[in-house]
Design a protein around this motif. Structure first.
Motif, short mmCIF file in Angstrom:
data_model
loop_
_atom_site.label_atom_id
_atom_site.label_comp_id
_atom_site.label_asym_id
_atom_site.label_seq_id
_atom_site.Cartn_x
_atom_site.Cartn_y
_atom_site.Cartn_z
N LEU A 186 -19.52 -65.44 6.14
CA LEU A 186 -20.17 -64.14 6.27
C LEU A 186 -19.31 -63.06 5.60
N PHE A 187 -19.94 -62.17 4.83
CA PHE A 187 -19.28 -61.09 4.09
C PHE A 187 -18.32 -61.60 3.00
N TYR A 188 -18.59 -62.79 2.47
CA TYR A 188 -17.70 -63.33 1.45
C TYR A 188 -17.71 -62.47 0.18
N ASN A 189 -18.83 -61.80 -0.09
CA ASN A 189 -18.93 -60.96 -1.28
C ASN A 189 -18.79 -59.48 -0.98
N VAL A 190 -18.37 -59.16 0.26
CA VAL A 190 -18.07 -57.77 0.63
C VAL A 190 -16.66 -57.77 1.21
N PRO A 191 -15.64 -57.87 0.37
CA PRO A 191 -14.27 -58.07 0.88
C PRO A 191 -13.78 -56.93 1.77
N THR A 192 -14.20 -55.70 1.50
CA THR A 192 -13.73 -54.59 2.34
C THR A 192 -14.27 -54.72 3.76
N ARG A 193 -15.53 -55.16 3.88
CA ARG A 193 -16.09 -55.36 5.21
C ARG A 193 -15.41 -56.54 5.91
N ARG A 194 -15.11 -57.58 5.17
CA ARG A 194 -14.45 -58.76 5.74
C ARG A 194 -13.08 -58.40 6.28
N ARG A 195 -12.34 -57.57 5.55
CA ARG A 195 -10.98 -57.21 5.99
C ARG A 195 -11.00 -56.24 7.17
N ALA A 196 -12.14 -55.64 7.45
CA ALA A 196 -12.21 -54.65 8.53
C ALA A 196 -12.15 -55.28 9.91
N PHE A 197 -12.44 -56.58 10.01
CA PHE A 197 -12.42 -57.24 11.32
C PHE A 197 -10.99 -57.56 11.72
N ARG A 198 -10.63 -57.11 12.91
CA ARG A 198 -9.24 -57.22 13.35
C ARG A 198 -8.86 -58.64 13.75
N SER A 199 -9.71 -59.31 14.52
CA SER A 199 -9.35 -60.66 14.96
C SER A 199 -10.62 -61.46 15.21
N ALA A 200 -10.52 -62.76 14.98
CA ALA A 200 -11.66 -63.64 15.22
C ALA A 200 -11.98 -63.73 16.70
N SER A 201 -10.95 -63.68 17.55
CA SER A 201 -11.19 -63.80 18.99
C SER A 201 -11.99 -62.61 19.52
N GLU A 202 -11.75 -61.43 18.96
CA GLU A 202 -12.49 -60.25 19.39
C GLU A 202 -13.97 -60.39 19.03
N GLU A 203 -14.26 -60.90 17.83
CA GLU A 203 -15.65 -61.10 17.43
C GLU A 203 -16.30 -62.20 18.27
N TYR A 204 -15.51 -63.22 18.63
CA TYR A 204 -16.06 -64.30 19.45
C TYR A 204 -16.43 -63.80 20.84
N ASN A 205 -15.62 -62.90 21.40
CA ASN A 205 -15.93 -62.33 22.71
C ASN A 205 -17.23 -61.51 22.65
N LYS A 206 -17.46 -60.81 21.54
CA LYS A 206 -18.72 -60.07 21.39
C LYS A 206 -19.91 -61.03 21.33
N ILE A 207 -19.71 -62.16 20.64
CA ILE A 207 -20.78 -63.17 20.57
C ILE A 207 -21.08 -63.73 21.95
N LEU A 208 -20.04 -64.03 22.73
CA LEU A 208 -20.24 -64.54 24.09
C LEU A 208 -21.00 -63.53 24.94
N ASP A 209 -20.72 -62.25 24.74
CA ASP A 209 -21.41 -61.22 25.51
C ASP A 209 -22.90 -61.21 25.20
N VAL A 210 -23.25 -61.29 23.91
CA VAL A 210 -24.67 -61.28 23.53
C VAL A 210 -25.38 -62.54 24.02
N VAL A 211 -24.74 -63.70 23.84
CA VAL A 211 -25.34 -64.95 24.32
C VAL A 211 -25.54 -64.88 25.83
N GLY A 212 -24.55 -64.34 26.54
CA GLY A 212 -24.67 -64.21 27.99
C GLY A 212 -25.80 -63.29 28.41
N ARG A 213 -25.99 -62.20 27.69
CA ARG A 213 -27.07 -61.27 28.02
C ARG A 213 -28.44 -61.94 27.90
#
Length: 728
Positions: A186-213
């Protein structure tokens, strides 16, 4: 000294320029040009797919719209490397695959007027198109009428070949009914957006929140979510689970045990609302709001603030609730197309609807805080408490709390649990045939509810709010000694069976581990905690007719003296009459306090009228009653308030612990006919342990560190066994 910075006062204002560029001289208006379609699509994708969690939200909604009853989510590196969702829905027809990822292609809208009656999650046809412009997208789908599944690859909204030089058309492949969408890089051709994510674990926690909802909201749909490479799932709910069970699995028993249900509706404003929210016993530092408007997960700062304001009169300062709210509004009153990610919606009469919902929540909270239903218990068969006594119950402290109900457990996953289903096989099926038959026959005869000789009567007595600092200190002591891991084991365990009734051992499964539990020791701790929690609000076990206190104490004292060893020192010897007189005098003298705090009623003449009821449906052994009464004399510190409460509740908990029973005759033993009373008592204890005690442990036990010293022993670990098998 540095030169002062020169100011370019004559430069034209309002012109963007790079820091290193010279001042741009604008001599003529710039021409307007149409942006390249690829730039347009990437801009649109950036508005809709801001992070991996937004891509997943769109895919979940599409899957639910397709009639799925099972969704499996697989994530790698927070969704940036891999995001895969597999469903068992209707699938996509092969003829629709070429335009699947083009913008504004949808099966849910035909005209603009259809926006006023949206009944589905997605409708604009931009989700897959946006994803295909910023990631590598693969779709595998099969309809129920298709002979095979079809796999297609997309880039920039168009079909592309799986490998260079191949045909871009969808390829037939093996697959199960439904659709599997795989998003890679994801975002392989938008490098600035890709670098904006601080950590994979933080994004995974957001995914768990949405799946849980969505797992909590979508009734009849099973959800699972796990990391790529992990054997176990982090989120796992079954399609037949209730909403409260789903909340318990995702947010824990601490939230689920304190939920109250509420509804709200008004035909004039065209809405219906239902939900679950925590009572005044639960509060956290931040409000947890699961809000769905017309089944769409959205945010609303107005609703959040109104709910927080509603709870401000019920919770201490800084305390916030957990609330799940599903709001159905007439589609003609809602504008869902106001936010690129559909995270916000606008609807008519917003303030009035929010005020009405919060008012109904406030009424529910006030009712829970004011009144409860209390019950009394009669032991003797066929005996009913007279009406006069029933009226007296409302003022004499007779109350009870119903035991926790056993909720149906969802079917576990075979590849991660020791036993695939708790209902398929019990431990008794592994015993020798004669023993198993005898236990099975007892299981058939035992009732699913309380014994027939127990009757309950309701009382209108209001609960007492305990303000004693000594009791609060004792409760805090339990919390401070909590063993977090063991508490979680009991909160989510599966009961396997009683292993040894004589030693009071039972087996439970927690996760992928098997434990041997001393249910006598655990019961002792549980009933002590019930005593602290329900202090001043106990139910009663009423004796009709009342029992002679001195006669019971005499039985216990004579038994105690007869069991003294012959070589016991003289100071251990005692007079039965003196012991009975001393203990009975102590209890009669303190009868008002015992009645007020413990529902322990003794008449002035020395008649035992009632004892506390700690668990509905369970009657402690009457054979232990004399010894319990006798121990209230020397083993309770009546001079110190805190020590008095603690020692009394410890003795009461010890009395409530199920007694040790003689073992059942084995296949090699001589035929022995057990006493009929022992048989009946065995049936009662077996039923209580499986149907009442262990469900109660799951619902409200705080496992303390003392239970790790012999109370609970781990005997098997599935992952450890796999390692042993691998070495073999």
């Amino acid at each position: 000294m540095a030169e002062p910075m020169d100011l370019d006062i004559d430069s034209p204002r309002g012109i963007k320029r790079k820091a290193d560029d010279a001042i741009l001289e604008v001599s003529a208006p710039r021409r307007i040009r149409a942006l390249d379609p690829d730039v347009v699509n990437k801009i649109a994708a950036g508005e809709i797919i801001v992070a991996p969690v937004h891509a997943l939200k769109e895919l979940i909604e599409n899957a639910v719209d397709a009639g799925s009853t099972s969704l499996e989510v697989l994530v790698k590196e927070g969704g940036l490397k891999l995001l895969q969702i597999t469903d068992n829905g209707h699938g996509i027809a092969k003829e629709d695959l070429p335009i699947l990822c083009e913008r504004f292609t949808t099966s849910k809208l035909k005209s603009f007027e259809d926006l006023t009656s949206i009944g589905t999650y997605g409708f604009r046809g931009e989700a897959l198109a946006s994803i295909s412009h910023i990631a590598h997208l693969q779709v595998t789908t099969k309809t129920k009428d298709s002979n095979c599944a079809w796999r297609a690859h997309y880039d920039g909204g168009k079909l592309i070949p799986a490998k260079p030089g191949q045909n871009a058309e969808p390829k037939p492949t093996a697959g199960r009914p439904g659709t599997q969408i795989t998003v890679e890089d994801l975002f392989y051709n938008v490098p600035t957006r890709r670098r904006a994510f601080r950590s994979a674990s933080e994004e995974y926690n957001k995914i768990l929140d949405v799946v849980g909802r969505y797992a909590i909201h979508c009734d009849g749909v099973a959800f699972s979510c796990k990391k790529h490479g992990d054997a176990g799932t982090i989120v796992s709910t079954q399609s037949n689970s209730t909403t409260i069970d789903r909340i318990r699995q995702i947010h824990g028993s601490g939230v689920a045990n304190e939920l109250i249900e509420f509804t709200s509706s008004d035909e004039g404003y065209g809405y219906r609302a239902r939900g679950l929210t925590t009572n005044a016993n639960y509060h956290v530092k931040k409000t947890s709001l699961l809000l769905f408007i017309n089944h769409r997960s959205v945010d609303s700062s107005n609703i959040r603030k109104s709910i927080e304001q509603t709870y401000s009169t019920f919770l201490p300062k800084g305390g916030h609730p957990f609330t799940y709210l599903s709001l159905d509004i007439d589609p003609h009153r809602v504008d869902v197309n106001v936010h690129p990610t559909k995270r916000e919606v606008n609807f008519l009469n917003e303030d009035e609807i929010i005020a009405k919902i919060c008012g109904d929540i406030r009424v529910k909270l006030a009712n829970v805080d004011v009144s409860r239903t209390f019950m009394t218990q009669t032991i003797l068969p066929g005996v009913r408490t007279p009406i006069a006594n029933a009226r007296q119950d409302s003022t004499d402290g007779s109350s009870s709390k119903a035991g926790p109900a056993s909720t149906p457990k969802p079917k576990p996953y075979e590849n991660n649990l020791v036993r695939t289903d708790a209902k398929v096989r019990k431990i008794t099926s592994m015993l020798p045939r004669s023993t198993a038959r005898s236990i099975a026959s007892e299981s058939v005869t035992r009732a699913g509810s309380a014994p027939r000789d127990i009757e309950y009567e309701q009382s209108d007595r209001e609960p007492v709010n305990c303000r004693l600092m000594t009791v609060k200190e004792l409760r805090a002591g339990v919390r401070d000694s909590m063993h977090n891991e063991l508490t979680e084991v009991f909160a989510g365990h599966t009961f396997i069976g009683i292993v040894d009734e004589t030693r009071r051992l039972a087996a439970i499964q927690g996760g992928v581990k098997l434990y041997l539990v001393d249910y006598g020791l655990v019961s002792n701790e549980y009933f002590y905690q019930v005593g602290l929690t329900d202090f001043g609000n106990f139910g009663v076990i009423r004796f009709n007719p009342p029992l002679d206190l001195r006669a019971l104490l005499t039985i216990a004292a004579e038994t105690e003296k007869a069991n003294l060893p012959r070589d016991a020192p003289e100071e251990d010897d005692f007079s039965v009459l003196d012991a009975v007189g001393l203990v009975s005098a102590q209890l009669i003298e303190r009868r008002d306090m015992l009645l007020e705090y413990f529902s322990f009623q003794i008449s002035e003449e020395g008649e035992l009228i009632s004892i506390p009821l700690l668990l509905k449906g369970y009657t402690p052994s009457l054979g232990k009653l004399p010894n319990f009464l006798l121990r209230l004399g020397p083993y309770v510190n009546w001079m110190n308030e805190k020590e008095c409460f603690e020692s009394f509740l410890r003795e009461l908990a010890s009395y409530y612990v199920p007694e040790q029973l003689p073992p059942m005759p084995g296949p090699g033993d001589a035929e022995e006919e057990l006493d009929e009373g022992i048989k009946l008592r065995r049936q009662h204890v077996v039923r209580v342990v499986e149907d009442l005690l262990f469900p109660a442990f799951r619902a409200r036990l705080i496992a303390t560190k003392t239970l790790t010293k012999g109370g609970v022993v781990e005997v098997a670990n599935l992952k450890g066994l796999y390692r042993v098998f691998e070495r073999c």
